[in-house]
Write an enzyme that holds these catalytic residues in place. Structure first.
Site, PDB file in Angstrom:
ATOM      1  N   ARG A 129       3.036 -14.271  -7.527  1.00 24.65           N
ATOM      2  CA  ARG A 129       3.924 -13.399  -7.965  1.00 24.65           C
ATOM      3  C   ARG A 129       5.281 -13.212  -6.976  1.00 24.65           C
ATOM      4  O   ARG A 129       4.976 -12.820  -5.932  1.00 24.65           O
ATOM      5  CB  ARG A 129       3.216 -11.814  -8.170  1.00 24.65           C
TER       6      ARG A 129
ATOM      7  N   LYS B  12       6.974  -9.112   1.320  1.00 23.39           N
ATOM      8  CA  LYS B  12       6.426  -8.238   1.953  1.00 23.39           C
ATOM      9  C   LYS B  12       6.375  -7.752   3.309  1.00 23.39           C
ATOM     10  O   LYS B  12       6.996  -8.951   4.145  1.00 23.39           O
ATOM     11  CB  LYS B  12       4.856  -8.121   1.606  1.00 23.39           C
TER      12      LYS B  12
END
Length: 301
Positions: A282, A243
């Site tokens: 994840r 991210k």
């Protein structure tokens, strides 16, 4: 599915399907390993995801990639057919289903435990019929009104993620007075709607929604507060992989590093999340995180 390379010692003639079947895979959610943080592999069957858009757009390539992640140590494969990267365009539920359902069916047939990343109750219902055991919903405060009843009726597990505003905006409503307290409060409020529909607490998994309506410091604050999120009484899923806040952390000359150069930082977050008792991480790159959660479990004894 011939594009998947055989693991060492299996020989070139070993098919991916036989390769996966040689590994004891949980057939039900309840059979997932206990005693360590789990690893969820991200499988984006989309042309426009921020990290790997287009890599697995074709069904065969997607199935190969899912089987490879499974063999590398992913406990669950999370299949998604709609990108939520900033400024991406929504697709119809029909298009989403055409992308993911053949992949879900093939992976389930191969013995893989499958989650589906969707905000649409109609897609979720068809994915559950195809064998998915978990619905990963990133819609935040804009949950499809049919979703709670579906989760209650089918009994599958459900990831309730925090977000404010449109998930495709860069930082909608990203100002918080106390991000941890507000995220917990807002998740609790959404959770009540699921309880009212008949969903049991055991079905719900909490995701703080790193990068969704949160700036970098808010993400770090949530990661430092996993114990408080665990205090909600549900399993906690952490989705930090590749991210933007990790790209900013590793920036050189003021430029964030690209997504695929964020895997080392992702693995570090995996280890720290596992040490803080996250239920699952994840990730895009499974193998390093699978090693990290096992190492952390050994460290903790």
């Amino acid at each position: 599915m011939d594009s998947l390379a055989a693991a060492p010692g299996t020989g070139p003639a070993t098919s991916p399907l036989r390769l996966v079947r040689s590994v004891r895979a949980p057939r039900r959610f309840e059979e997932l390993p206990d005693g360590r943080t789990l690893v969820m592999g991200i499988l984006n069957v989309t042309p426009d995801s921020f990290s790997d858009g287009g890599s697995f757009e074709e069904t065969g390539a997607a199935v190969d990639a899912g089987l490879k992640m499974h063999y590398e140590g992913a406990d669950i494969i999370d299949v998604g057919g709609e990108s939520t990267r900033p400024d991406s365009v929504r697709v119809s539920p029909e298009e989403e289903q055409a992308r993911i359902l053949p992949v879900v069916r093939a992976l389930v047939k191969a013995g893989v435990l499958v989650s589906v990343d969707t905000m649409n109750a109609s897609t979720a219902e068809k994915a559950i019929a195809a064998g998915a055991v978990l619905i990963n919903d990133v819609s935040g405060m804009d949950v499809d009104p049919q979703m709670p009843e579906l989760i209650a009726r089918t009994g599958v597990h459900y990831v309730l993620m925090h977000s404010r505003g449109a998930v495709r905006s860069r930082d909608p409503k990203a100002s918080y007075e106390s991000v941890v307290d507000e995220v917990i409060s807002e998740l609790s409020r959404i959770r009540e709607g699921f309880y009212a529909a008949g969903v049991s607490p055991e079905q719900i998994i909490i995701d703080p929604g790193l990068g969704f309506s949160k700036d970098g410091e808010a993400n770090w604050e949530l990661l430092r507060s996993l114990d408080q999120l665990n205090g909600l009484g549900h399993r906690v899923l952490v989705g930090a992989s590749r991210k933007r806040f990790l790209g900013t952390l590793l920036a050189t000359e003021g430029r964030p590093v690209p997504p695929r150069e964020r895997d080392d930082a992702t693995t570090a977050v995996t280890a720290l999340a596992a040490f803080s008792n996250a239920w699952c991480v994840r990730v895009h790159n499974v193998s390093p995180s699978a090693a990290a959660v096992k190492t952390t479990a050994a460290w903790k004894g």
